[in-house]
Design an enzyme around this catalytic site. Sequence first.
Site, PDB file in Angstrom:
ATOM      1  N   ASN A 117       0.696  -1.108  -0.028  1.00 17.69           N
ATOM      2  CA  ASN A 117       0.143  -0.103   0.108  1.00 17.69           C
ATOM      3  C   ASN A 117       0.623   1.383  -0.180  1.00 17.69           C
ATOM      4  O   ASN A 117       0.216   2.387  -0.360  1.00 17.69           O
ATOM      5  CB  ASN A 117      -1.003  -0.024   1.079  1.00 17.69           C
ATOM      6  CG  ASN A 117      -0.441   0.078   2.672  1.00 17.69           C
ATOM      7  OD1 ASN A 117       0.797  -0.385   2.884  1.00 17.69           O
ATOM      8  ND2 ASN A 117      -1.191   0.766   3.559  1.00 17.69           N
ATOM      9  N   CYS A 143      -3.150   1.483   6.489  1.00 13.94           N
ATOM     10  CA  CYS A 143      -3.331   0.723   8.004  1.00 13.94           C
ATOM     11  C   CYS A 143      -3.857   1.601   8.934  1.00 13.94           C
ATOM     12  O   CYS A 143      -4.358   1.019   9.855  1.00 13.94           O
ATOM     13  CB  CYS A 143      -1.851   0.416   8.233  1.00 13.94           C
ATOM     14  SG  CYS A 143      -0.821   1.737   8.519  1.00 13.94           S
ATOM     15  N   GLU A 179       5.148  -4.710  12.081  1.00 12.62           N
ATOM     16  CA  GLU A 179       4.054  -3.733  12.252  1.00 12.62           C
ATOM     17  C   GLU A 179       2.998  -4.186  11.243  1.00 12.62           C
ATOM     18  O   GLU A 179       3.092  -4.509  10.063  1.00 12.62           O
ATOM     19  CB  GLU A 179       4.746  -2.205  11.680  1.00 12.62           C
ATOM     20  CG  GLU A 179       5.899  -1.823  12.421  1.00 12.62           C
ATOM     21  CD  GLU A 179       5.507  -1.167  13.734  1.00 12.62           C
ATOM     22  OE1 GLU A 179       4.196  -1.317  14.099  1.00 12.62           O
ATOM     23  OE2 GLU A 179       6.356  -1.447  14.518  1.00 12.62           O
TER      24      GLU A 179
HETATM   25  P1  NAD Z   1       0.324  -9.201   3.732  1.00 15.81           P
HETATM   26  O1  NAD Z   1       0.508  -9.661   5.295  1.00 15.81           O
HETATM   27  O2  NAD Z   1      -0.592 -10.043   3.042  1.00 15.81           O
HETATM   28  O3  NAD Z   1       1.940  -9.207   3.047  1.00 15.81           O
HETATM   29  C1  NAD Z   1       3.232  -8.244   3.521  1.00 15.81           C
HETATM   30  C2  NAD Z   1       4.321  -8.899   3.148  1.00 15.81           C
HETATM   31  O4  NAD Z   1       4.374 -10.256   3.475  1.00 15.81           O
HETATM   32  C3  NAD Z   1       4.270  -9.156   1.551  1.00 15.81           C
HETATM   33  O5  NAD Z   1       5.428  -8.968   1.115  1.00 15.81           O
HETATM   34  C4  NAD Z   1       3.811 -10.654   1.279  1.00 15.81           C
HETATM   35  O6  NAD Z   1       4.645 -11.306   0.024  1.00 15.81           O
HETATM   36  C5  NAD Z   1       4.618 -11.008   2.645  1.00 15.81           C
HETATM   37  N1  NAD Z   1       3.871 -12.719   2.955  1.00 15.81           N
HETATM   38  C6  NAD Z   1       2.798 -13.020   2.696  1.00 15.81           C
HETATM   39  N2  NAD Z   1       2.797 -14.244   3.246  1.00 15.81           N
HETATM   40  C7  NAD Z   1       3.678 -14.511   4.052  1.00 15.81           C
HETATM   41  C8  NAD Z   1       4.083 -15.585   4.841  1.00 15.81           C
HETATM   42  N3  NAD Z   1       3.337 -16.348   5.244  1.00 15.81           N
HETATM   43  N4  NAD Z   1       5.479 -15.451   5.547  1.00 15.81           N
HETATM   44  C9  NAD Z   1       6.043 -14.293   5.260  1.00 15.81           C
HETATM   45  N5  NAD Z   1       5.836 -13.359   4.440  1.00 15.81           N
HETATM   46  C10 NAD Z   1       4.613 -13.414   3.675  1.00 15.81           C
HETATM   47  O7  NAD Z   1       0.057  -7.620   3.575  1.00 15.81           O
HETATM   48  P2  NAD Z   1      -0.606  -6.784   2.472  1.00 15.81           P
HETATM   49  O8  NAD Z   1      -1.756  -7.190   2.041  1.00 15.81           O
HETATM   50  O9  NAD Z   1       0.784  -6.511   1.449  1.00 15.81           O
HETATM   51  O10 NAD Z   1      -0.800  -5.367   3.112  1.00 15.81           O
HETATM   52  C11 NAD Z   1      -2.043  -5.101   3.867  1.00 15.81           C
HETATM   53  C12 NAD Z   1      -1.753  -5.249   5.203  1.00 15.81           C
HETATM   54  O11 NAD Z   1      -0.476  -4.410   5.853  1.00 15.81           O
HETATM   55  C13 NAD Z   1      -2.895  -4.659   6.237  1.00 15.81           C
HETATM   56  O12 NAD Z   1      -3.163  -5.621   7.010  1.00 15.81           O
HETATM   57  C14 NAD Z   1      -2.214  -3.276   6.548  1.00 15.81           C
HETATM   58  O13 NAD Z   1      -2.998  -2.845   7.717  1.00 15.81           O
HETATM   59  C15 NAD Z   1      -1.103  -3.916   6.820  1.00 15.81           C
HETATM   60  N6  NAD Z   1      -0.109  -2.485   7.114  1.00 15.81           N
HETATM   61  C16 NAD Z   1       0.357  -2.084   7.966  1.00 15.81           C
HETATM   62  C17 NAD Z   1       1.284  -0.901   8.241  1.00 15.81           C
HETATM   63  C18 NAD Z   1       1.670  -0.459   9.715  1.00 15.81           C
HETATM   64  O14 NAD Z   1       2.716   0.332   9.659  1.00 15.81           O
HETATM   65  N7  NAD Z   1       1.172  -0.984  10.878  1.00 15.81           N
HETATM   66  C19 NAD Z   1       1.376   0.020   7.037  1.00 15.81           C
HETATM   67  C20 NAD Z   1       0.765  -0.598   5.891  1.00 15.81           C
HETATM   68  C21 NAD Z   1       0.267  -1.847   5.831  1.00 15.81           C
END
Ligand code: NAD
Length: 488
Positions: free
Chosen positions: A156, A286, A252
């Site tokens: 995002n 997020c 995070e």
């Molecule tokens: P996601 O958790 O699906 O993926 C994040 C990353 O993890 C990607 O690079 C993905 O390829 C990798 N990944 C996926 N499955 C994995 C696994 N089993 N083991 C290790 N890595 C894996 O999240 P997303 O859909 O890319 O992003 C949206 C989410 O991110 C929302 O929940 C949002 O709230 C959160 N977010 C949090 C913050 C924050 O600062 N707290 C900021 C931005 C987004």
Amino acid sequence: MSTTTPTVAVRNLVDGQWTDSVTGRTAERRNPADERDLVSTYPESDAKDAEAAVAGVRAGWHEWAAKTPEQRGAVLEKAATVLEGRRASLVEELVREEGKTRAEATMEVSRTPMNLRFYAGEALRTTGSTIPSSDGSLLFTWRGPVGVVAAITPWNFPLNIPSRKLGPALAAGNGVVFKPSEVTPLLGTRLVEALLEGGVPAGALAVLHGGAEVSKALVADDGLDAITFTGSTAVGESIHSVVRASQRTQLEMGGKNPMIVLEDADLDRAATLIAKGAFGLAGQACTGTSRVLVHADVHDALVERVAAKAEKLRVGNGLTDGVDAGPQATARQRDNVVGHIRRALDAGSRLVTGGPEAPEGADLAHGHFVRPTVFTDVDPGSALATEEVFGPVLAVLRVGSFDEAIQVAGATRYGLSAGIVTNDLARAMRFAREVPAGLVKINQTTTGQSMNAPFGGLKDSSTQTSKEQAGEAMMTFYTADKTVYLSA
Ligand code: NAD
């Protein structure tokens, strides 16, 4: 669709070389506003690629660590200048690959070099301490890099979030294995290209493209000293279950951010802040506002104002002038959001505006668009009131008092951001003290943070191992302290 939109074949960076995956497999990333537009292809990497990437950085990072802080800072500064010189093309690529509007993309593209410049300064500001010693020796702490850091990021903010991980990690002299989201491989690559052009030695930085398969293999690799992850709580928790005790880990994660509006609030101001927080970035922040906790006395008047703003928003391709909200980043994301809307309807919530049907319009036919949606009469225990949606869907819950609002605000597993609209200083203070959220916003949107202020959640939104984004707090995560006793 423009004819000046080439497809870019991005590659991994392993052991200093741009390379394909050992699997030979590739995947496609298409424009979420128009699936006919193939933005990038990327390697679908697996465990062998992860192993090679970590081994390469383990062998190569010392060259980077041996540079002086001034040299590391200068490299980050130069990378920032490279990004600034590519602003126009980066904005266009960000809109095409991720789905932001042009205005949203411009903000992100501007912020990323600022982050690199900020951490260029931190390379020089990271200090230790001297401690009074009992025997006349010199007793001090000495801070050095942690070693090899894996940075795993969501889609995002595909430039900004990686820049606030790679920036401080590199400023401190670490090597980095970067795993950008598979949804935004091109933007991740653009950041790495700028860092290499700035002068980061290729041996100190690796990039692995792909999804869960390679990411799981990466976090299980024994060669990592630290893991920094931003993404969903479910994935963060799965990473937490496999890390070694000695591995520094920063996770995070998700949020379910409330905005409280009580009977004393300026309702026009509240509606403006809520609409921006809930529907900006098409709900994919997020810290996005996903719950409104409103006093019964002003409930209907507030809902009317928020709904009017939602209905005015123009949904469409972010490159089109006048568009306020882009698509959901993937078809899966769109289906998830629509699933939440359908379940909320089944659970008896009242749909005020929006809904599960795709918005109409010839220019919307090939994208993953969702109508900005507002529900009232949401059961506080329902999925819509407690689970992260990550789309333009707002749950309005009626409360009878300030006490109840604070209690409902804290009634989810998350604790990322929380807001209140009030001119009552006593209430604002009590809210800041009692609401379980890492980010407290008073008369501001739940979204948006300053690049030099600590940022991170409480509860299941974060491991709380270190705040993100805030200069010194970030450098703590990326540096290891030794206590040195020196006698002449
Ligand atoms: P996601 O958790 O699906 O993926 C994040 C990353 O993890 C990607 O690079 C993905 O390829 C990798 N990944 C996926 N499955 C994995 C696994 N089993 N083991 C290790 N890595 C894996 O999240 P997303 O859909 O890319 O992003 C949206 C989410 O991110 C929302 O929940 C949002 O709230 C959160 N977010 C949090 C913050 C924050 O600062 N707290 C900021 C931005 C987004």
